[in-house]
Enzyme design. Structure first.
Site, PDB file in Angstrom:
ATOM      1  N   ASP A 127       0.825  -1.209   0.000  1.00  0.00           N
ATOM      2  CA  ASP A 127       0.000   0.000   0.000  1.00  0.00           C
ATOM      3  C   ASP A 127       0.861   1.261   0.000  1.00  0.00           C
ATOM      4  OD1 ASP A 127      -2.231   1.566   0.246  1.00  0.00           O
ATOM      5  OD2 ASP A 127      -2.931   0.693   2.125  1.00  0.00           O
ATOM      6  N   ASP A 128       0.745   2.068  -1.036  1.00  0.00           N
ATOM      7  CA  ASP A 128       1.405   3.386  -1.070  1.00  0.00           C
ATOM      8  C   ASP A 128       2.929   3.283  -1.101  1.00  0.00           C
ATOM      9  OD1 ASP A 128      -1.182   4.346  -0.795  1.00  0.00           O
ATOM     10  OD2 ASP A 128      -0.663   5.844   0.702  1.00  0.00           O
ATOM     11  N   CYS A 177      -5.715   3.573  -3.728  1.00  0.00           N
ATOM     12  CA  CYS A 177      -6.051   2.341  -2.992  1.00  0.00           C
ATOM     13  C   CYS A 177      -7.245   1.579  -3.568  1.00  0.00           C
ATOM     14  CB  CYS A 177      -6.347   2.642  -1.531  1.00  0.00           C
ATOM     15  SG  CYS A 177      -5.013   3.439  -0.644  1.00  0.00           S
ATOM     16  N   ARG A 201      -7.465  -1.823  -5.992  1.00  0.00           N
ATOM     17  CA  ARG A 201      -7.907  -3.093  -5.430  1.00  0.00           C
ATOM     18  C   ARG A 201      -9.079  -3.659  -6.234  1.00  0.00           C
ATOM     19  NH1 ARG A 201      -5.281  -3.043  -0.303  1.00  0.00           N
ATOM     20  NH2 ARG A 201      -3.951  -1.235  -0.648  1.00  0.00           N
ATOM     21  N   LYS A 250      -6.045  -5.811   4.014  1.00  0.00           N
ATOM     22  CA  LYS A 250      -6.949  -4.664   3.816  1.00  0.00           C
ATOM     23  C   LYS A 250      -7.879  -4.866   2.622  1.00  0.00           C
ATOM     24  CE  LYS A 250      -6.259  -0.026   1.858  1.00  0.00           C
ATOM     25  NZ  LYS A 250      -5.396   1.164   1.825  1.00  0.00           N
ATOM     26  N   HIS A 310     -11.070  -2.552   1.628  1.00  0.00           N
ATOM     27  CA  HIS A 310     -11.202  -1.193   1.081  1.00  0.00           C
ATOM     28  C   HIS A 310     -11.922  -1.100  -0.268  1.00  0.00           C
ATOM     29  CE1 HIS A 310      -9.224   3.065   0.719  1.00  0.00           C
ATOM     30  NE2 HIS A 310     -10.467   3.107   1.184  1.00  0.00           N
ATOM     31  N   HIS A 333       1.638   2.479   4.016  1.00  0.00           N
ATOM     32  CA  HIS A 333       0.680   3.594   4.053  1.00  0.00           C
ATOM     33  C   HIS A 333       0.810   4.325   5.406  1.00  0.00           C
ATOM     34  CE1 HIS A 333      -3.154   5.727   3.952  1.00  0.00           C
ATOM     35  NE2 HIS A 333      -3.474   5.210   2.777  1.00  0.00           N
ATOM     36  N   ASP A 386      -0.187  -0.917  -4.711  1.00  0.00           N
ATOM     37  CA  ASP A 386      -1.476  -0.443  -5.240  1.00  0.00           C
ATOM     38  C   ASP A 386      -1.424   0.939  -5.875  1.00  0.00           C
ATOM     39  OD1 ASP A 386      -1.248   1.041  -2.892  1.00  0.00           O
ATOM     40  OD2 ASP A 386      -3.389   0.907  -2.444  1.00  0.00           O
ATOM     41  N   ASN A 387      -0.407   1.722  -5.535  1.00  0.00           N
ATOM     42  CA  ASN A 387      -0.218   3.033  -6.178  1.00  0.00           C
ATOM     43  C   ASN A 387       1.193   3.502  -5.888  1.00  0.00           C
ATOM     44  OD1 ASN A 387      -2.475   3.701  -3.695  1.00  0.00           O
ATOM     45  ND2 ASN A 387      -0.473   4.654  -3.511  1.00  0.00           N
ATOM     46  N   LYS A 436       1.035   9.017  -5.947  1.00  0.00           N
ATOM     47  CA  LYS A 436      -0.330   8.509  -5.742  1.00  0.00           C
ATOM     48  C   LYS A 436      -1.350   9.580  -6.123  1.00  0.00           C
ATOM     49  CE  LYS A 436      -3.198   7.257  -1.691  1.00  0.00           C
ATOM     50  NZ  LYS A 436      -3.118   7.024  -0.227  1.00  0.00           N
TER      51      LYS A 436
HETATM   52 CA   LIG Z   1      -2.720   2.864  -1.543  1.00  0.00          CA
END
Ligand SMILES: [Ca+2]
Length: 534
Positions: free
Chosen positions: A17-18, A55, A59, A112, A114, A203, A307-308, A373
């Protein structure tokens, strides 16, 4: 070169994540990631794979093989109005878990989610209702690593589990994933399984285990300018980055390292961020060892990606907003007040802090690209992609330069397992998968990928072979030759008006077909709602 034993491979999909493009060791970063590096050394690294900038949309796309707007996740999990923007995974898509479950796979998820609008009450859009036979993790998009909100097992809230001594969410995700592998081997070892492991690391908030921060001490002391140059050098040596591409300027909002105030605090921020990744890497090592112990590592396709791009968001002192939005706890488990905001007089990392690492370090994380992001320039959507599958991939340690995007993961899984992608499910028509299988690319052949499209909050991009059309909403289209200039420094839009027009027309047709609502319309809806709400 598929496994000839006839056994269908397991699939372990690991998302984090991130995280920036060049943070991990095998992509040139100074962050310590021996377990990911080992997977890359025995597998493949993709250099031009793309996520969907943020995010939830990433996903949604990864899980379904569709573009986010087709799945109900046009932006995030808020209800932004029109069809495609309800903030809930809709009934026109199927998840990989639903597809593989119908094909006889066991399905597990740790981490996660989301992609559900309601994070409190179980709905049709929760993992247990979207194909996952066992689920452990969080429904919400972010939160404390020591006391995460919406911690859930199946459909049951288990936030109380975080009260145990030594709880740290990244470890909990790893340990539950490893336990799923172990339990599976014991109970149904003959059957294949799919497992989705979705880490929240790295993240914000900057929360890490102190021993990991200590292990990172001193690694970033030379500062962001020197580290960006060092990363670029390693990326060129590895063959990930072409030496002719120019390193982007430091983000102009940040000072040169030599002029930066609060250097100790700045280093601490990056060390905590690195420690978050380090801890995840250790957990990935435990999952790999669980696969090994179960005797299934050889015929398991492991996929790792982010994810980004790196996140340049500033965490402010808005305690009430974070707590009310359930992205944070107002107090630690032992009753101390949490101190929100990127305050240089507060050392981040502990449960009582809530900070992000800021623009300059995000800029380092995305070396050599620009932006972050949310945006569809390379800094927003370029991700590492590692694949490891000894039974199916003969090459070890090689790179693959062919562009691809998240929708390709579903297509690959279908190709790999022979599972059927339904045209209709429970009376609902399902959108056809938008991806292309990566299996030919594993063997270093083309998969004739065609044109890639991206949209997030009006930011948009088109990748067609060597050309990339990209815009920052509400700005104009920019055009880059990715073979000559992947760092997007030399805008050719004025030199090639015909190409811009043609690619933009392709984008409009795609956006229309996939239900992208023009940003102006979304902003109008937000405005009307604010008025109504007073
Ligand atoms: Ca993310």
């Amino acid at each position: 070169m598929k496994d000839t034993s006839g056994k269908r491979p397991n699939v372990v999909l690991i998302l984090n994540d991130d995280m920036g493009f060049s943070d991990i060791g095998c992509y040139g970063g100074e962050v310590r990631t021996p377990n990911l590096d080992r997977l890359a050394g025995r597998g493949l690294r993709f250099t031009q794979f793309y996520n969907t900038a943020r995010c939830s949309p990433s996903r949604a796309s990864l899980l379904t093989g569709l573009h986010p707007h087709q799945t109900g996740i046009g932006i995030l999990t808020g209800d932004d109005g029109p069809e495609g923007y309800r903030g809930n995974l809709n009934k026109r898509c199927v998840t990989i878990a639903e597809v593989l479950g119908r094909a006889g796979y066991a399905t597990y998820m740790s981490g996660k989610w989301h992609v559900a609008n309601d994070v409190i009450n179980p709905t049709d859009a929760w993992p247990a209702q979207r194909g996952f036979q066992r689920f452990y993790g969080t429904i919400i998009g972010a939160g404390s690593y020591f006391d995460p909100n919406t911690l859930t097992r199946g459909n049951e809230n288990v936030e109380g589990e975080a009260r145990a001594d030594g709880f740290y969410y990244t470890d909990a995700i790893s340990d539950n994933a490893a336990a799923f592998v172990k339990d599976h081997a014991a109970a149904k070892g003959g059957e294949p399984f799919f497992m989705y492991v979705a880490y929240t690391a790295p993240h914000w908030p900057l929360h890490a285990m102190e021993e990991d921060v200590a292990a990172c001490a001193g690694r970033v002391a030379s500062g962001w300018d020197e580290l960006r140059r060092e990363r670029l050098k390693r990326m060129v040596e590895m063959g990930i980055i072409d030496p002719s591409w120019t390193l982007t300027e430091r983000d102009p909002r940040e000072p040169a390292w030599r002029d930066a105030p609060h250097k100790d605090w700045q280093c601490r921020r990056m060390e905590v961020y690195a420690a978050q990744i380090d801890r995840m890497d250790q957990g990935i090592g435990r999952i790999v060892r669980a696969l090994e112990a179960a005797g299934v590592l050889h015929n398991t396709l492991i996929i790792f990606l982010s994810d980004n791009g790196a996140c340049a968001e500033i965490v402010g002192k808005h305690k009430a907003g974070f707590v009310a939005g359930r992205l944070a706890r107002g107090q630690t488990r032992d009753g101390r007040d949490v101190r929100f905001g990127n305050d240089p007089h507060v050392s981040p990392g502990g449960e009582e802090t809530y900070q992000s690492y800021g623009i300059a370090w995000a800029n380092l994380s995305n070396t050599p690209f620009r932006l972050y992001k949310h945006w569809t320039h390379e800094g927003g959507i370029a991700t590492p992609l590692i694949v490891h599958w000894p039974a199916g991939i003969a090459a070890a340690g090689e790179l693959r330069h062919q562009p691809g995007q998240l929708t390709d993961i579903m297509a690959t899984v279908l190709d790999l397992t022979g599972a059927e992608y339904p045209a209709e499910l429970n009376g609902n028509e399902i959108c056809p998968c938008e991806g292309a299988s990566l299996l030919p690319v594993f063997d270093n052949r083309s998969n004739d990928r065609g044109v890639l499209y991206f949209e997030h909050e009006g930011n948009a991009a088109v990748r067609d072979g060597r050309w990339k059309l990209v815009r920052n909403y509400p700005g104009d289209w920019e055009l880059y030759d990715m073979e000559a200039d992947r760092t997007e420094m030399n805008n050719l839009a004025d030199d090639e008006p015909k190409r811009v027009r043609e690619m933009a027309a392709g984008y409009d047709a795609w956006a229309d077909r996939c239900g992208v609502v023009p940003r102006e319309k979304i902003l109008e809806i937000h405005k009307r709602r604010r008025k109504k709400g007073g």
